[in-house]
Design a protein around this motif. Sequence first.
Motif, PDB file in Angstrom:
ATOM      1  N   GLU A 286      65.162 -56.298  11.311  1.00  0.00           N
ATOM      2  CA  GLU A 286      63.951 -55.478  11.372  1.00  0.00           C
ATOM      3  C   GLU A 286      63.671 -54.816  10.027  1.00  0.00           C
TER       4      GLU A 286
ATOM      5  N   TYR B 299      72.789 -56.475  13.871  1.00  0.00           N
ATOM      6  CA  TYR B 299      72.106 -57.607  13.245  1.00  0.00           C
ATOM      7  C   TYR B 299      70.595 -57.499  13.431  1.00  0.00           C
ATOM      8  N   ILE B 300      70.157 -57.116  14.610  1.00  0.00           N
ATOM      9  CA  ILE B 300      68.730 -56.923  14.877  1.00  0.00           C
ATOM     10  C   ILE B 300      68.164 -55.854  13.946  1.00  0.00           C
ATOM     11  N   ASN B 301      68.902 -54.766  13.778  1.00  0.00           N
ATOM     12  CA  ASN B 301      68.457 -53.685  12.891  1.00  0.00           C
ATOM     13  C   ASN B 301      68.295 -54.174  11.457  1.00  0.00           C
TER      14      ASN B 301
ATOM     15  N   GLN C  29      75.299 -57.456  17.872  1.00  0.00           N
ATOM     16  CA  GLN C  29      73.963 -58.042  17.881  1.00  0.00           C
ATOM     17  C   GLN C  29      72.896 -56.996  17.560  1.00  0.00           C
ATOM     18  N   GLN C  30      73.086 -55.768  18.038  1.00  0.00           N
ATOM     19  CA  GLN C  30      72.126 -54.710  17.747  1.00  0.00           C
ATOM     20  C   GLN C  30      72.103 -54.394  16.255  1.00  0.00           C
TER      21      GLN C  30
END
Length: 117
Positions: free
Chosen positions: A104, A99-101, A96-97
Amino acid sequence: MEKNRLLEARKSKNYSQSQIAEKLFMDVSSYNRRENGQIKIHITEWEKLAKILDVPLHEIFEPEENQTFICKDSATGNYQGTNNICTVPEFLLESQQKYINVLEERIKELELLLQQK
């Protein structure tokens, strides 16, 4: 409720129920009942299945009917719902991190495009 994602992944990898059961150290009837939704599959078994089938957990995981996750808010110590605490496997958090990156970075690109207009 039959675990269709699991069934499809197993068949696509050409594994029999017997082969999966052997890798999970259980008899075929026990595995069959899990795949058919007669027995709940514990999260650790889901993780093992994902590893055996060499697929991300989210591709095969199907929650039990009426299953809810109630988590403790670690920042405040307040519970949402009852006093159950769920834990999220580390690899899901990492996924998930990432994907968040990606999101962003895409937002930054779009903001630059808007500024150029």
